[in-house]
Each structure stands twice: as C-alpha cells, then as structure tokens.
Design an enzyme around this catalytic site. Structure first.
Site, PDB file in Angstrom:
ATOM      1  N   LYS A  61       0.852  -1.204   0.000  1.00  0.00           N
ATOM      2  CA  LYS A  61       0.000   0.000   0.000  1.00  0.00           C
ATOM      3  C   LYS A  61       0.886   1.252   0.000  1.00  0.00           C
ATOM      4  O   LYS A  61       2.093   1.166   0.241  1.00  0.00           O
ATOM      5  CB  LYS A  61      -0.891  -0.019   1.241  1.00  0.00           C
ATOM      6  CG  LYS A  61      -0.090   0.107   2.530  1.00  0.00           C
ATOM      7  CD  LYS A  61      -0.955  -0.072   3.771  1.00  0.00           C
ATOM      8  CE  LYS A  61      -0.105   0.074   5.029  1.00  0.00           C
ATOM      9  NZ  LYS A  61      -0.836  -0.318   6.234  1.00  0.00           N
ATOM     10  N   ARG A  84     -10.541   0.282  15.173  1.00  0.00           N
ATOM     11  CA  ARG A  84     -10.455   0.991  13.898  1.00  0.00           C
ATOM     12  C   ARG A  84     -11.391   0.251  12.945  1.00  0.00           C
ATOM     13  O   ARG A  84     -12.594   0.322  13.125  1.00  0.00           O
ATOM     14  CB  ARG A  84      -8.979   1.011  13.449  1.00  0.00           C
ATOM     15  CG  ARG A  84      -8.621   2.174  12.572  1.00  0.00           C
ATOM     16  CD  ARG A  84      -7.133   2.207  12.255  1.00  0.00           C
ATOM     17  NE  ARG A  84      -6.697   1.074  11.459  1.00  0.00           N
ATOM     18  CZ  ARG A  84      -5.453   0.893  11.017  1.00  0.00           C
ATOM     19  NH1 ARG A  84      -4.514   1.773  11.297  1.00  0.00           N
ATOM     20  NH2 ARG A  84      -5.135  -0.160  10.296  1.00  0.00           N
ATOM     21  N   TYR A 104      14.529  31.646   6.016  1.00  0.00           N
ATOM     22  CA  TYR A 104      13.393  32.433   6.525  1.00  0.00           C
ATOM     23  C   TYR A 104      13.409  32.552   8.040  1.00  0.00           C
ATOM     24  O   TYR A 104      13.603  31.561   8.749  1.00  0.00           O
ATOM     25  CB  TYR A 104      12.079  31.775   6.110  1.00  0.00           C
ATOM     26  CG  TYR A 104      11.835  31.764   4.625  1.00  0.00           C
ATOM     27  CD1 TYR A 104      11.958  32.925   3.860  1.00  0.00           C
ATOM     28  CD2 TYR A 104      11.470  30.588   3.983  1.00  0.00           C
ATOM     29  CE1 TYR A 104      11.718  32.899   2.490  1.00  0.00           C
ATOM     30  CE2 TYR A 104      11.224  30.559   2.618  1.00  0.00           C
ATOM     31  CZ  TYR A 104      11.356  31.726   1.882  1.00  0.00           C
ATOM     32  OH  TYR A 104      11.121  31.699   0.536  1.00  0.00           O
ATOM     33  N   MET A 117      10.251  25.481   0.886  1.00  0.00           N
ATOM     34  CA  MET A 117       9.470  24.592   0.025  1.00  0.00           C
ATOM     35  C   MET A 117      10.376  23.736  -0.859  1.00  0.00           C
ATOM     36  O   MET A 117      10.074  22.569  -1.130  1.00  0.00           O
ATOM     37  CB  MET A 117       8.523  25.423  -0.842  1.00  0.00           C
ATOM     38  CG  MET A 117       7.461  24.608  -1.540  1.00  0.00           C
ATOM     39  SD  MET A 117       6.380  25.630  -2.561  1.00  0.00           S
ATOM     40  CE  MET A 117       5.498  26.587  -1.347  1.00  0.00           C
TER      41      MET A 117
HETATM   42  C1  LIG Z   1      -0.076  -1.374   6.793  1.00  0.00           C
HETATM   43  C2  LIG Z   1      -0.690  -2.614   7.275  1.00  0.00           C
HETATM   44  C3  LIG Z   1       0.088  -3.749   7.538  1.00  0.00           C
HETATM   45  C4  LIG Z   1       1.590  -3.753   7.515  1.00  0.00           C
HETATM   46  O1  LIG Z   1       2.014  -3.248   8.752  1.00  0.00           O
HETATM   47  P1  LIG Z   1       3.578  -3.196   9.127  1.00  0.00           P
HETATM   48  O2  LIG Z   1       3.572  -2.762  10.534  1.00  0.00           O
HETATM   49  O3  LIG Z   1       4.169  -2.183   8.214  1.00  0.00           O
HETATM   50  O4  LIG Z   1       4.108  -4.540   8.907  1.00  0.00           O
HETATM   51  C5  LIG Z   1      -0.563  -4.915   7.863  1.00  0.00           C
HETATM   52  N1  LIG Z   1      -1.900  -4.973   7.950  1.00  0.00           N
HETATM   53  C6  LIG Z   1      -2.672  -3.886   7.737  1.00  0.00           C
HETATM   54  C7  LIG Z   1      -4.131  -4.007   7.854  1.00  0.00           C
HETATM   55  C8  LIG Z   1      -2.102  -2.678   7.408  1.00  0.00           C
HETATM   56  O5  LIG Z   1      -2.872  -1.606   7.202  1.00  0.00           O
END
Ligand SMILES: *Cc1c(COP(=O)(O)O)cnc(C)c1O
Length: 369
Positions: free
Chosen positions: A33, A131, A261, A309
């Site tokens: 992801k 969650r 800045y 930036m």
């Molecule tokens: C991102 C995620 C993982 C991976 O987690 P890590 O701590 O990076 O290994 C696993 N399961 C879900 C549901 C996630 O959102």
C-alpha cells in the site's frame, strides 16, 4: 545528471522477504500500500514475489488495480474501500476484498452478481484496535450472513482477519487479549460453517516477536522495506531506500550571517554554506528545520535554519564542500549517513512516516538498483 533521487535497493527487499519467509511456515503477504511505502508498489511487489511472498496486500481498490494493470497475477487483497466503490471491478480483476459489516458484505455480494463471478472475501473482526473490523457483539450476525451469502455461490469466505493495536510493544497486554478474541472469532466463524484458509492478524512487529500470531498468512510491511517495526530494536533487516540530493550552491559568509526564513540560524563564525535542493514539497517536513540530520562530505550535519518549500542549507564550517557534492538525507547507514530511524527520532514520528513522506514525491525520481 540527477538533482535529487530516492535510490531503492530491490536486493534489500528480496533479502528481507526471504528472511521473514524462512522464519515462518505461514504464507507471506507483502504489503505494498501507499505506493509500496514510497518505494514503488509494482517493483516492490515483483521483488517480494520473487523472494518468496505469495500474496500482496493494499489498502485501496486503485492500488490493487495498479498491480493488475502491471500484469501481476498473484493474489491481492484490498482492505479499505469506501461505500460505492466499484466492488464489481475488484471481483472482475480477481482482487480479494474485506468486509466488516452487513453493508459491506452486501456490496461485495452485489458486485459479484454484477460480474457473474465469485468474490473472494475476508471478514474482518475488531479484536481491540477500535479501527476497522466488526465488533465482537456484531460478529455472529456477520458470519451467519456471510455463510448465507456463500450458499448463493457468489461469495467465498477465504479469510478471517484482524489487526493489532500494540504489536510494536511486545509486552503490552493488549496483544494477548487480541489473540484470545481472534481465536474466539475463528471459533464462531467455524460454528457458522465458514472454512477460511487465510487466518491472519500479524503485521511486521508481530511477525518478528509473536510466532503464535502467524496463523496461515502474515502481512509484512515496514520490515520488508528494511526498517524496524519496534523503535530501538535491531532485527538485522536491510533498509532499501536512500534519499540524496546534489548541492546546488556553496558560498562563504561572514560570522553572524543569518540563514533562511526568519533567520532562525546564525553562522557562529565565517563559514561555508551549502544549499541543498530539497524542501517540504519533497517530503522533508518543515519541522526538520534546525534538527534534520544530513551527511555531506563524509560528515553528519544538522540542517541550518528553516526548511523551505524547495531547499535547505547546511553550515559546513571550513570543510571542503562544493556545488555538485552529494548530500545524503538517509540510507542504510553503511557510510555513517543518517537512517530513517534517525529522522523519525528528531521529527518525533515513526520511521513509516519518514519513508512514505520522501518516497512518493514527484520531484524525487526513484531509481532502482
Ligand atoms: C499497513 C498494514 C500492515 C503492515 O504493517 P507493518 O507494521 O508495516 O508490517 C498490515 N496490515 C494492515 C491491515 C495494514 O494496514
């Protein structure tokens, strides 16, 4: 000639995946992801599959479809779709989906009917994270509805899963209680007649510290990218990403000269300033002003003044640094350069955020080695 780049060592990803595979009898789902935590979802997915991962995990449908569009045929689970997202597109592309409520179950089933194929479904239970996932009090109703949906032939419950709240604190009592609830949820699912072959709850921290949480599949994220999921603990993983930039300009300034800045930094003596062309657009947070560590000319320095930036400044004293020299923000640490963990420390965040900040920026091209 590059100006800034994120160099990705796919060999490190393969080595990290192979290490995890050799330490578990579960299947490894490589989590790609967020564009592979900023490393590039498609190249990371390919590397992980070569090294022994058998499945891929993403959050959104578009992330899953990106993998399919690239020709990747391995099983993919997408676990976070909003209402109205085209489940039929997921089913048609052979993307496994998750459901945590009767509404989500109905959406998946409807999508499957639309394309005339069976949806492969994972039911998610909230074992304490608060969650995603169904609450225990709603679980029986969900698994019974899923069993009915299976009877239509349009849904196959292939997985039951959950996610830890505190796996990065192995001693936290929530880990045991979540595992107990997960075992209970699996029992309830079995009693309802479900036969999921993918039971999964472990992310990186649990993979490395809780073999009793591995079940059938483990979801490997940050450890695959070579960073520790538990701050301060070294698991011998190899970080895959190095972020660096070429110094655009150097110049001598007199003692007392202010920098950037707000003039929040003042040169204590006559010195050489080096201008590095990376800023907060590139994922270098402004909060790194006067604290971010950067290696230049073999020396670790601290950003002088505010991060802008597009650029920031290093105070190099009388060191021999020149325009064109390479400033390293973080890497595996081989040559004494800072690591993503060092950045996480000074920014009061976690290494995950450092990777995803830097890795997905349009001005920092990724180069694979
Ligand atoms: C991102 C995620 C993982 C991976 O987690 P890590 O701590 O990076 O290994 C696993 N399961 C879900 C549901 C996630 O959102």
């Amino acid at each position: 000639m590059w100006q800034a780049e994120a160099s990705i060592e796919l060999g490190a990803i393969r080595a990290n995946v192979a290490r995890v595979c050799s330490g578990t009898s579960a299947e490894v789902m490589a989590v790609v992801k967020a564009d592979g935590y900023g490393h590039g979802a498609v190249p990371v997915a390919r590397a992980a599959l070569e090294a022994g991962a058998t499945r891929l995990g993403v959050a959104t449908l578009s992330e899953a479809l990106e993998l399919r569009d690239a020709g990747i045929t391995a099983p993919v689970l997408a676990w976070l779709l909003a209402p109205g997202q085209p489940r039929e597109q997921a089913v048609a592309a052979d993307v496994e989906l998750s459901a945590a409520s009767l509404t989500e179950l109905a959406e998946v089933a409807a999508g499957a009917v639309t394309v005339g194929r069976t949806a492969r479904l994972h039911l998610k239970v909230d074992t304490g994270l608060g969650r995603g996932g169904a609450q225990p009090r709603d679980w029986l109703e969900l698994v019974e509805a899923a069993a009915k949906a299976e009877a239509t032939g349009f849904v196959e419950v292939v997985g039951v899963w959950s996610h830890f709240a505190c796996s990065d604190e192995p001693e936290h009592p929530a880990n045991d209680s979540q595992l107990e609830r997960f075992a209970w949820a699996l029992d309830v699912a079995a009693t309802a007649g479900l036969r999921p072959t993918q039971r999964h709850i472990a992310n990186s921290a649990a993979i490395l510290t809780r073999p009793d949480a591995h079940y059938d599949v483990v979801r490997l994220g940050v450890a695959m990218y070579g960073l520790t999921p538990i701050a301060g603990r070294d698991f011998g993983l190899r970080p895959a990403m190095t972020v660096r930039a070429r110094v655009a300009l150097t110049k001598r300034v007199p003692a007392g000269h202010g920098v950037s800045y707000g003039l929040t930094y003042t040169a204590p003596a006559e010195t050489t300033l080096a201008l590095v062309p990376l800023g907060y657009f590139d994922g270098l947070p402004r909060a790194a002003s006067n604290v971010g560590p950067v290696q230049l000319g073999g020396v670790r320095r601290t950003i002088a003044g505010r991060v802008a930036m597009d650029q920031f400044v290093l105070d190099c004293g009388d060191d021999d640094v020149h325009a064109g020299d390479i400033a390293v923000l973080f890497g595996p640490g081989d040559d004494g350069e800072p690591t993503a963990d060092d950045w996480a420390d000074v920014l009061h965040t976690i290494n995950y955020e450092v990777l995803t900040n830097f890795g997905s920026q349009r001005r920092i091209p990724r180069v694979y080695r």
